[in-house]
Every structure is written in structure tokens, then in C-alpha cells.
Design a protein around this motif. Structure first.
Motif, PDB file in Angstrom:
ATOM      1  N   ASN A  11      22.149 -37.454   7.779  1.00 53.62           N
ATOM      2  CA  ASN A  11      22.251 -36.727   9.042  1.00 53.62           C
ATOM      3  C   ASN A  11      23.296 -37.272  10.005  1.00 53.62           C
ATOM      4  O   ASN A  11      23.682 -36.559  10.934  1.00 53.62           O
ATOM      5  CB  ASN A  11      20.891 -36.714   9.744  1.00 53.62           C
ATOM      6  N   ARG A  12      23.739 -38.507   9.821  1.00 56.22           N
ATOM      7  CA  ARG A  12      24.699 -39.107  10.744  1.00 56.22           C
ATOM      8  C   ARG A  12      25.858 -39.760   9.992  1.00 56.22           C
ATOM      9  O   ARG A  12      26.082 -40.967  10.096  1.00 56.22           O
ATOM     10  CB  ARG A  12      24.001 -40.144  11.635  1.00 56.22           C
ATOM     11  N   PRO A  13      26.585 -38.993   9.210  1.00 53.35           N
ATOM     12  CA  PRO A  13      27.724 -39.563   8.474  1.00 53.35           C
ATOM     13  C   PRO A  13      28.789 -40.074   9.430  1.00 53.35           C
ATOM     14  O   PRO A  13      29.005 -39.502  10.492  1.00 53.35           O
ATOM     15  CB  PRO A  13      28.237 -38.375   7.651  1.00 53.35           C
ATOM     16  N   PHE A  56      34.540 -37.945   4.865  1.00 53.29           N
ATOM     17  CA  PHE A  56      34.265 -38.255   3.459  1.00 53.29           C
ATOM     18  C   PHE A  56      32.770 -38.313   3.210  1.00 53.29           C
ATOM     19  O   PHE A  56      32.250 -37.675   2.285  1.00 53.29           O
ATOM     20  CB  PHE A  56      34.907 -39.586   3.051  1.00 53.29           C
ATOM     21  N   VAL A  57      32.056 -39.077   4.022  1.00 59.45           N
ATOM     22  CA  VAL A  57      30.605 -39.202   3.842  1.00 59.45           C
ATOM     23  C   VAL A  57      29.929 -37.857   4.089  1.00 59.45           C
ATOM     24  O   VAL A  57      29.030 -37.455   3.344  1.00 59.45           O
ATOM     25  CB  VAL A  57      30.020 -40.283   4.767  1.00 59.45           C
ATOM     26  N   ALA A  58      30.369 -37.151   5.121  1.00 62.64           N
ATOM     27  CA  ALA A  58      29.779 -35.844   5.435  1.00 62.64           C
ATOM     28  C   ALA A  58      29.910 -34.894   4.246  1.00 62.64           C
ATOM     29  O   ALA A  58      28.960 -34.191   3.887  1.00 62.64           O
ATOM     30  CB  ALA A  58      30.444 -35.252   6.673  1.00 62.64           C
ATOM     31  N   THR A  59      31.074 -34.857   3.632  1.00 64.58           N
ATOM     32  CA  THR A  59      31.286 -33.991   2.468  1.00 64.58           C
ATOM     33  C   THR A  59      30.421 -34.427   1.299  1.00 64.58           C
ATOM     34  O   THR A  59      29.804 -33.603   0.621  1.00 64.58           O
ATOM     35  CB  THR A  59      32.768 -34.001   2.060  1.00 64.58           C
ATOM     36  N   PHE A  60      30.336 -35.734   1.074  1.00 60.45           N
ATOM     37  CA  PHE A  60      29.563 -36.251  -0.053  1.00 60.45           C
ATOM     38  C   PHE A  60      28.083 -35.909   0.061  1.00 60.45           C
ATOM     39  O   PHE A  60      27.428 -35.599  -0.936  1.00 60.45           O
ATOM     40  CB  PHE A  60      29.737 -37.768  -0.169  1.00 60.45           C
ATOM     41  N   ARG A  80      23.790 -30.072   9.683  1.00 65.00           N
ATOM     42  CA  ARG A  80      23.249 -29.793   8.358  1.00 65.00           C
ATOM     43  C   ARG A  80      22.802 -28.333   8.287  1.00 65.00           C
ATOM     44  O   ARG A  80      22.192 -27.812   9.236  1.00 65.00           O
ATOM     45  CB  ARG A  80      22.065 -30.703   8.035  1.00 65.00           C
ATOM     46  N   PRO A  81      23.064 -27.635   7.177  1.00 69.19           N
ATOM     47  CA  PRO A  81      22.667 -26.230   7.039  1.00 69.19           C
ATOM     48  C   PRO A  81      21.162 -26.015   7.203  1.00 69.19           C
ATOM     49  O   PRO A  81      20.732 -24.975   7.684  1.00 69.19           O
ATOM     50  CB  PRO A  81      23.116 -25.873   5.619  1.00 69.19           C
ATOM     51  N   GLU A  82      20.363 -27.021   6.817  1.00 71.01           N
ATOM     52  CA  GLU A  82      18.910 -26.902   6.935  1.00 71.01           C
ATOM     53  C   GLU A  82      18.448 -26.836   8.378  1.00 71.01           C
ATOM     54  O   GLU A  82      17.322 -26.408   8.662  1.00 71.01           O
ATOM     55  CB  GLU A  82      18.205 -28.092   6.258  1.00 71.01           C
ATOM     56  N   HIS A  83      19.300 -27.294   9.304  1.00 67.09           N
ATOM     57  CA  HIS A  83      18.912 -27.344  10.711  1.00 67.09           C
ATOM     58  C   HIS A  83      19.325 -26.096  11.493  1.00 67.09           C
ATOM     59  O   HIS A  83      19.134 -26.041  12.703  1.00 67.09           O
ATOM     60  CB  HIS A  83      19.520 -28.591  11.365  1.00 67.09           C
ATOM     61  N   VAL A  84      19.909 -25.137  10.790  1.00 75.68           N
ATOM     62  CA  VAL A  84      20.302 -23.877  11.424  1.00 75.68           C
ATOM     63  C   VAL A  84      19.215 -22.836  11.153  1.00 75.68           C
ATOM     64  O   VAL A  84      18.832 -22.608  10.013  1.00 75.68           O
ATOM     65  CB  VAL A  84      21.655 -23.367  10.882  1.00 75.68           C
TER      66      VAL A  84
END
Length: 367
Positions: free
Chosen positions: A228-230, A234-238, A283-287
């Protein structure tokens, strides 16, 4: 005085063919802690794991176990007797399952009575007591890996190193073994370092995750923090952060930023100045998707009109691509997807809480 960590590494470097393939300034593993090394193929996970296990020579740096430097041959030998290693492919030899699980105990000169008791206990722990007299050459992939794990746990190691131990297994077998291993690690209070590219596996097993790229540690944190906090793109994509945006800060105050994005305004916590550019993610789950405007009736600070651009199945979720003036991805349950009758072109509202937005970076405006 604070007790030393179970395992510590500092300024660790590995060089192959004159090229530095691993550079880790600092790493620690605590008692009863499980740490996963995650990242794409070639990130350096296995190299780091093997270096920590002293199975790969290092060009420089130091490894300590309970404060003692693992540098001399004698210290390395003593260290290896306190650790165990499990690889992707089970390394079993001819003989029965019992013989394989007993191997490490025999090397350590346990008595026959002690070996029999310890092997029986460990076979039961991994639910393979019925395989004790079966040839190790006649096992399924899952049975062979359970045997390999049982052999490692039978010596009751201080640390167990796991290098992609489930990647060759089919999904149901992999899931069952992951669940059992999580239970066993907790029950036995065993510390572990796991190299894996499977995020769900890492989340299920780990107290901490270490994200690696190009032989370096990019981010360390709890599974929640990593997911949740990349720290960067790079980390966000991974970790599957499909919603990443860059927008201009138009308002600030009381610890909140308002960012202009595709003609809409998005609010979230952060520190910046008007005119700065913010890089942030959701995150898509939070939309959440609704068919009515929920302004004033929800705790979500951000409620944005949108049109559905497309839908697809994504495992246990349905993936909905939205046009909000900017592209936004939401994951909804199959039940919600059906109840809302979400189809391409449908007008909806996308909402998300300010706290669900993570600010990764601020680029200061030019003065």
C-alpha cells in the motif's frame, strides 16, 4: 544492552565475472521472524539468499549470527549446522522418506532412538507419516517437497533458508503447502528467509518483505506497507499498483493536498506547495463504484463522475477500467459487478478515501 539480532549482514557484496551483482548495505533477521525477498526474475533474490546462507562467496561485507562474525572456516561450519536450506527442486537421495528426513540428524550424530522420535514427529508435522517407508524416488512433486521441508525442520534449525520452494508445484498443491508452512513456522518458532516472486506467498508467510531490484534492496516493510505504500514507481508496478498519477498541487492546508488531474480534483494527505507536482498511487481494491452520487453520504473524500471504458475478469475480482477525465482502475467483487450492471459506457461514480491515496514523490516547482 540490546541483544544482537539472530542474523545481521552489513556492506555485503557479491561479484561475478568482474561485475557486482549484489550490494546490500544492511539486513537483519530477528528471532521467530519470517522475511521474504521479493522482486522480478534477476533481481538478486537467490544470490542474496545463498550469500546469507554462506553457500556463495562474497567479495566484501560481514555476516553475523547472534553477534558472532561468520568469517572463519570454523565459524562457517558451526553456522551451517544451525541452519537449513530448501531449494526449488527437492534434493532427495535414494532411500526411503524416513532415511531422507533422518539424514541431517545422522550427520549430527543423534542416537537411533532420538532419530526415530524426531523423524516421526516431523513427518507428522508435515502430514506425511504414511510415506515413511516409501522410496523417495516414487513421490509426487508435493510429497517430495514436503519431505525436503521435513528434512530441514527435523534438525530444528535456528534459521531456514527457502529458495523459491513452491514454484514448481501446481497451484492447489502450492496453496496447501504454503498454508501448512505458515502454520509450522509459527508452531516451531523458526526464523526463515524466503526468496520468492509470488506476492501472495510472501504476504501469507512473512512478517516483513524486502523488495529487490538489480541486486539491491529497494524497500523493506510489512506486507501492508509494501503493498500500500510503495516508495517508488518500480515497487508500485511490482506490487500491482495499477493507478499511478502525476498531477499539479493546487491547494494545501491541514496536512492535505488538492491535486488537479484530468480536470478533476483529488485530495489526499501530504506535504507540498502549490505549483509542485505530486506522484501518487491508489490500489484498485480501494476504489468503490456506485451508480449514484455519494457526495455527503460517504466518508470518501473523493467522489468523481466517470464512464466505464471496459471490464474484464481478474481472478476473484472483476476489473473495471474507468474514464474520469483520467484513467482509473477499480476491482470489484463479482457480486457487486452483477448487482450494479456494469457495462461499457455506463455512467457511474468512482470514490476513494483520501487515506487510500499514497504520495510517493513531490517534484518542487521551479522558482
Amino acid at each position: 544492552m540490546t541483544a544482537p539480532h539472530l542474523l545481521e549482514a552489513s556492506e555485503l557484496e557479491v561479484v561475478r565475472g568482474g561485475v557486482r551483482v549484489l550490494s546490500v548495505p544492511s539486513f537483519v533477521l530477528g528471532d521467530k521472524e519470517v522475511v521474504s525477498l521479493v522482486g522480478p526474475n534477476g533481481a538478486g533474490k537467490s544470490t542474496f539468499l545463498l550469500a546469507l546462507a554462506r553457500l556463495l562467496p562474497v567479495a566484501s561485507g560481514q555476516i553475523r549470527c547472534r553477534g558472532e562474525a561468520i568469517s572463519s572456516d570454523r565459524a562457517t561450519f558451526a553456522y551451517r549446522r544451525r541452519m537449513a536450506m530448501v531449494f526449488q527442486e527437492p534434493l532427495l537421495f535414494d532411500g526411503t522418506v524416513f532415511d531422507n528426513v533422518a539424514a541431517g540428524l545422522k550427520i549430527r550424530k543423534f542416537s537411533r532412538k532420538e532419530i526415530a522420535a524426531r523423524v516421526a514427529e516431523t513427518l507428522e508435522l508435515f502430514d506425511i507419516s504414511y510415506l515413511a517407508e516409501r522410496s523417495a524416488r516414487k513421490l509426487s512433486g508435493g510429497e517430495a517437497q514436503r519431505t525436503s521441508l521435513a528434512r530441514a525442520f527435523a534438525i530444528r534449525p535456528d534459521i531456514i533458508f527457502l529458495d523459491e520452494p513452491f514454484s514448481a508445484l501446481d497451484p492447489p498443491t502450492r496453496q496447501a503447502l504454503t498454508e501448512d508452512l505458515a502454520h509450522i513456522l509459527t508452531k516451531t518458532s523458526t526464523s526463515a528467509v524466503l526468496a520468492t516472486h509470488d506476492q501472495l506467498e510472501a504476504i501469507r508467510l512473512s512478517d516483513r518483505m524486502v523488495v529487490m531490484n538489480n541486486g539491491r534492496i529497494v524497500q523493506t516493510g510489512t506486507p501492508f506497507e509494501i503493498m500500500n505504500r510503495p516508495v517508488d514507481q518500480f515497487v508500485a508496478t511490482f506490487v500491482g499498483m495499477e493507478n499511478m498519477f502525476e498531477g499539479d498541487v493546487v491547494e494545501t492546508g491541514r496536512g492535505m493536498l488538492t491535486v488537479e488531474l484530468g480536470g478533476q480534483r483529488v485530495q489526499f494527505p501530504g506535504s507540498a506547495d502549490p505549483g509542485d507536482t505530486a506522484l501518487f498511487c491508489i490500489r484498485p481494491e480501494h476504489v468503490t463504484i456506485t451508480t449514484t452520487d455519494t457526495h455527503g453520504s460517504t466518508s470518501a473524500r473523493n467522489v468523481i463522475p466517470a464512464f466505464i471504458g471496459g471490464t474484464s475478469h481478474a481472478g476473484v475480482f472483476d476489473k473495471v477500467s474507468l474514464d474520469c477525465g483520467f484513467p482509473l482502475v477499480a476491482y470489484v467483487t463479482s457480486q457487486s459487478f452483477g448487482d450494479l450492471h456494469l457495462e461499457k459506457g455506463t455512467a457511474v461514480f468512482a470514490s476513494f478515501k483520501a487515506a487510500a491515496v499514497h504520495l510517493m514523490h513531490v517534484t518542487k516547482k521551479n522558482h
